[in-house]
Design a protein around this motif. Structure first.
Motif, PDB file in Angstrom:
ATOM      1  N   PHE A  14       0.865  -1.366  -0.089  1.00 31.49           N
ATOM      2  CA  PHE A  14      -0.042   0.115   0.040  1.00 31.49           C
ATOM      3  C   PHE A  14       0.907   1.171   0.064  1.00 31.49           C
ATOM      4  CE2 PHE A  14      -1.867   3.515   2.251  1.00 31.49           C
ATOM      5  CZ  PHE A  14      -3.155   3.768   1.500  1.00 31.49           C
ATOM      6  N   ASP A  15       0.567   2.288  -0.827  1.00 31.47           N
ATOM      7  CA  ASP A  15       1.039   3.575  -0.798  1.00 31.47           C
ATOM      8  C   ASP A  15       0.102   4.567  -0.921  1.00 31.47           C
ATOM      9  OD1 ASP A  15       3.660   5.304  -0.870  1.00 31.47           O
ATOM     10  OD2 ASP A  15       3.402   5.344  -3.012  1.00 31.47           O
ATOM     11  N   GLY A  16      -0.017   5.441  -0.084  1.00 34.35           N
ATOM     12  CA  GLY A  16      -0.649   6.786  -0.157  1.00 34.35           C
ATOM     13  C   GLY A  16      -0.742   7.427   1.323  1.00 34.35           C
ATOM     14  N   GLU A  17      -1.995   7.486   1.721  1.00 32.01           N
ATOM     15  CA  GLU A  17      -2.460   8.209   2.976  1.00 32.01           C
ATOM     16  C   GLU A  17      -3.349   7.288   3.900  1.00 32.01           C
ATOM     17  OE1 GLU A  17      -3.990  12.049   2.186  1.00 32.01           O
ATOM     18  OE2 GLU A  17      -1.897  12.732   1.577  1.00 32.01           O
ATOM     19  N   VAL A  18      -3.246   7.333   5.245  1.00 31.22           N
ATOM     20  CA  VAL A  18      -3.988   6.816   6.096  1.00 31.22           C
ATOM     21  C   VAL A  18      -4.301   8.315   7.254  1.00 31.22           C
ATOM     22  CG1 VAL A  18      -4.512   5.071   7.852  1.00 31.22           C
ATOM     23  CG2 VAL A  18      -2.938   4.575   5.975  1.00 31.22           C
ATOM     24  N   ASN A  19      -5.779   8.237   7.162  1.00 33.16           N
ATOM     25  CA  ASN A  19      -6.067   9.261   7.985  1.00 33.16           C
ATOM     26  C   ASN A  19      -5.211  10.666   7.857  1.00 33.16           C
ATOM     27  OD1 ASN A  19      -8.092   7.792   8.789  1.00 33.16           O
ATOM     28  ND2 ASN A  19      -7.366   7.171  10.523  1.00 33.16           N
ATOM     29  N   GLY A  20      -4.963  11.048   6.709  1.00 31.66           N
ATOM     30  CA  GLY A  20      -4.063  12.066   6.376  1.00 31.66           C
ATOM     31  C   GLY A  20      -2.574  11.995   6.521  1.00 31.66           C
ATOM     32  N   LYS A  21      -1.975  10.818   6.908  1.00 31.35           N
ATOM     33  CA  LYS A  21      -0.732  10.421   7.011  1.00 31.35           C
ATOM     34  C   LYS A  21      -0.187   9.963   5.915  1.00 31.35           C
ATOM     35  CE  LYS A  21      -0.408  10.725  12.177  1.00 31.35           C
ATOM     36  NZ  LYS A  21       0.398  11.713  12.509  1.00 31.35           N
ATOM     37  N   SER A  22       0.953  10.373   5.151  1.00 31.85           N
ATOM     38  CA  SER A  22       1.385   9.748   4.083  1.00 31.85           C
ATOM     39  C   SER A  22       2.407   8.760   4.292  1.00 31.85           C
ATOM     40  CB  SER A  22       1.745  10.931   3.004  1.00 31.85           C
ATOM     41  OG  SER A  22       3.012  11.537   3.481  1.00 31.85           O
ATOM     42  N   GLY A  23       2.696   7.820   3.296  1.00 34.00           N
ATOM     43  CA  GLY A  23       3.538   6.766   3.516  1.00 34.00           C
ATOM     44  C   GLY A  23       3.092   5.433   2.998  1.00 34.00           C
ATOM     45  N   GLY A  24       3.414   4.394   3.596  1.00 33.74           N
ATOM     46  CA  GLY A  24       2.978   3.065   2.924  1.00 33.74           C
ATOM     47  C   GLY A  24       3.287   2.057   3.733  1.00 33.74           C
ATOM     48  N   PHE A  25       2.930   0.694   3.630  1.00 33.14           N
ATOM     49  CA  PHE A  25       3.329  -0.573   4.423  1.00 33.14           C
ATOM     50  C   PHE A  25       2.871  -1.595   3.517  1.00 33.14           C
ATOM     51  CE2 PHE A  25      -1.096   1.373   5.444  1.00 33.14           C
ATOM     52  CZ  PHE A  25      -1.948   0.264   5.237  1.00 33.14           C
ATOM     53  N   THR A  26       2.953  -2.835   4.015  1.00 30.64           N
ATOM     54  CA  THR A  26       3.049  -4.142   3.447  1.00 30.64           C
ATOM     55  C   THR A  26       1.847  -4.873   4.318  1.00 30.64           C
ATOM     56  OG1 THR A  26       5.148  -4.200   2.653  1.00 30.64           O
ATOM     57  CG2 THR A  26       3.969  -6.252   2.628  1.00 30.64           C
ATOM     58  N   LEU A  27       0.909  -5.420   3.445  1.00 30.38           N
ATOM     59  CA  LEU A  27      -0.084  -6.432   3.986  1.00 30.38           C
ATOM     60  C   LEU A  27       0.261  -7.728   3.615  1.00 30.38           C
ATOM     61  CD1 LEU A  27      -3.153  -4.216   2.829  1.00 30.38           C
ATOM     62  CD2 LEU A  27      -2.423  -4.732   5.244  1.00 30.38           C
ATOM     63  N   LEU A  28      -0.114  -8.606   4.643  1.00 31.41           N
ATOM     64  CA  LEU A  28      -0.108 -10.066   4.329  1.00 31.41           C
ATOM     65  C   LEU A  28      -1.557 -10.460   4.346  1.00 31.41           C
ATOM     66  CD1 LEU A  28       1.291 -12.955   3.810  1.00 31.41           C
ATOM     67  CD2 LEU A  28       1.373 -12.974   6.408  1.00 31.41           C
ATOM     68  N   HIS A  29      -2.053 -11.233   3.195  1.00 28.22           N
ATOM     69  CA  HIS A  29      -3.263 -11.773   2.841  1.00 28.22           C
ATOM     70  C   HIS A  29      -3.075 -13.552   3.298  1.00 28.22           C
ATOM     71  CE1 HIS A  29      -5.103  -8.405   0.865  1.00 28.22           C
ATOM     72  NE2 HIS A  29      -3.976  -8.218   0.848  1.00 28.22           N
ATOM     73  N   GLN A  30      -4.025 -13.885   3.968  1.00 25.62           N
ATOM     74  CA  GLN A  30      -4.067 -15.368   3.949  1.00 25.62           C
ATOM     75  C   GLN A  30      -5.720 -15.787   4.335  1.00 25.62           C
ATOM     76  OE1 GLN A  30      -1.951 -16.981   7.534  1.00 25.62           O
ATOM     77  NE2 GLN A  30      -0.324 -15.105   7.193  1.00 25.62           N
ATOM     78  N   GLY A  31      -6.198 -16.485   3.242  1.00 26.23           N
ATOM     79  CA  GLY A  31      -7.624 -17.019   3.270  1.00 26.23           C
ATOM     80  C   GLY A  31      -7.961 -18.215   3.044  1.00 26.23           C
ATOM     81  N   LEU A  32      -8.895 -19.047   3.681  1.00 27.53           N
ATOM     82  CA  LEU A  32      -9.294 -20.197   3.454  1.00 27.53           C
ATOM     83  C   LEU A  32     -10.929 -20.266   3.232  1.00 27.53           C
ATOM     84  CD1 LEU A  32      -7.468 -22.076   6.321  1.00 27.53           C
ATOM     85  CD2 LEU A  32      -7.062 -22.266   3.853  1.00 27.53           C
ATOM     86  N   MET A  33     -11.408 -20.908   2.312  1.00 24.14           N
ATOM     87  CA  MET A  33     -12.723 -20.757   1.916  1.00 24.14           C
ATOM     88  C   MET A  33     -13.418 -22.394   1.761  1.00 24.14           C
ATOM     89  SD  MET A  33     -11.953 -17.599  -0.324  1.00 24.14           S
ATOM     90  CE  MET A  33     -10.296 -17.766  -0.005  1.00 24.14           C
ATOM     91  N   SER A  34     -14.669 -22.088   2.116  1.00 20.92           N
ATOM     92  CA  SER A  34     -15.513 -23.836   1.757  1.00 20.92           C
ATOM     93  C   SER A  34     -16.846 -23.163   1.456  1.00 20.92           C
ATOM     94  CB  SER A  34     -15.401 -24.522   3.026  1.00 20.92           C
ATOM     95  OG  SER A  34     -16.202 -24.075   3.870  1.00 20.92           O
ATOM     96  N   ALA A  35     -17.615 -24.156   1.037  1.00 17.88           N
ATOM     97  CA  ALA A  35     -19.056 -23.771   1.013  1.00 17.88           C
ATOM     98  C   ALA A  35     -19.760 -23.240   2.085  1.00 17.88           C
ATOM     99  CB  ALA A  35     -19.740 -24.982   0.348  1.00 17.88           C
ATOM    100  N   GLY A  42       7.529   6.368   5.735  1.00 11.97           N
ATOM    101  CA  GLY A  42       6.913   7.706   5.739  1.00 11.97           C
ATOM    102  C   GLY A  42       6.655   8.074   7.081  1.00 11.97           C
ATOM    103  N   GLU A  43       5.339   8.800   6.981  1.00 13.33           N
ATOM    104  CA  GLU A  43       4.616   9.099   8.398  1.00 13.33           C
ATOM    105  C   GLU A  43       3.989   7.855   9.037  1.00 13.33           C
ATOM    106  OE1 GLU A  43       3.288  13.616   8.134  1.00 13.33           O
ATOM    107  OE2 GLU A  43       2.233  12.426   6.504  1.00 13.33           O
ATOM    108  N   LEU A  44       3.811   6.825   8.127  1.00 19.20           N
ATOM    109  CA  LEU A  44       3.316   5.462   8.674  1.00 19.20           C
ATOM    110  C   LEU A  44       4.304   4.576   9.323  1.00 19.20           C
ATOM    111  CD1 LEU A  44       0.722   5.027   5.723  1.00 19.20           C
ATOM    112  CD2 LEU A  44       0.500   5.969   8.185  1.00 19.20           C
ATOM    113  N   ALA A  45       5.628   4.942   9.473  1.00 17.66           N
ATOM    114  CA  ALA A  45       6.581   3.996  10.129  1.00 17.66           C
ATOM    115  C   ALA A  45       6.171   3.922  11.389  1.00 17.66           C
ATOM    116  CB  ALA A  45       8.066   4.867  10.139  1.00 17.66           C
TER     117      ALA A  45
END
Length: 126
Positions: A60-81, A97-100
């Motif tokens: 992610f790169d951009g702003e969170v609640n007006g603070k600029s910078g970025g971070f990495t997201l780890l997604h993990q998903g399991l699905m069944s019916a 950035g401001e998100l350190a």
């Protein structure tokens, strides 16, 4: 703290003749308290009886609640019916950035209106 909003997503399948999994690139545009873009890659596997799993890394790169910078997201998903388990976490130490110093989790909500999110996070002042 919380950040709420919506996002648009484009998943582009990638050809892989060797590995028996699906692979896609991720291109997201976030609106709301998260304002910016997310890019990444996802691998997934669906079984013949409909169970599925996926993992992804998203930058992610951009702003969170007006603070600029970025971070990495780890997604993990399991699905069944019958159920779906989805865990998305900010990788510790990935903020810049401001998100350190950011940590937290992201929830994705899917509805007929599209995709929305809720980011629950803390921002340390190291």
């Amino acid at each position: 703290m919380r950040a709420l909003g919506t996002f648009d997503i484009n998943l582009e399948p990638q050809r892989d003749e060797v590995a028996p999994v699906g692979r896609m690139t991720i291109d997201k545009t976030y609106q709301g308290d998260l304002n910016g873009s997310g890019i990444g890659q996802m691998i997934s596997k669906r079984t013949p009886d409909g169970h599925a799993a996926y993992a992804a890394i998203e930058e992610f790169d951009g702003e969170v609640n007006g603070k600029s910078g970025g971070f990495t997201l780890l997604h993990q998903g399991l699905m069944s019916a019958d159920s779906q388990q989805l865990h998305i976490q900010i990788i510790e130490g990935s903020g810049h950035g401001e998100l350190a110093g950011i940590s937290g989790t992201l929830d994705i909500i899917q509805s007929e209106q599209g995709h929305s999110y809720e980011l629950r996070f803390e921002l340390s002042e190291d």
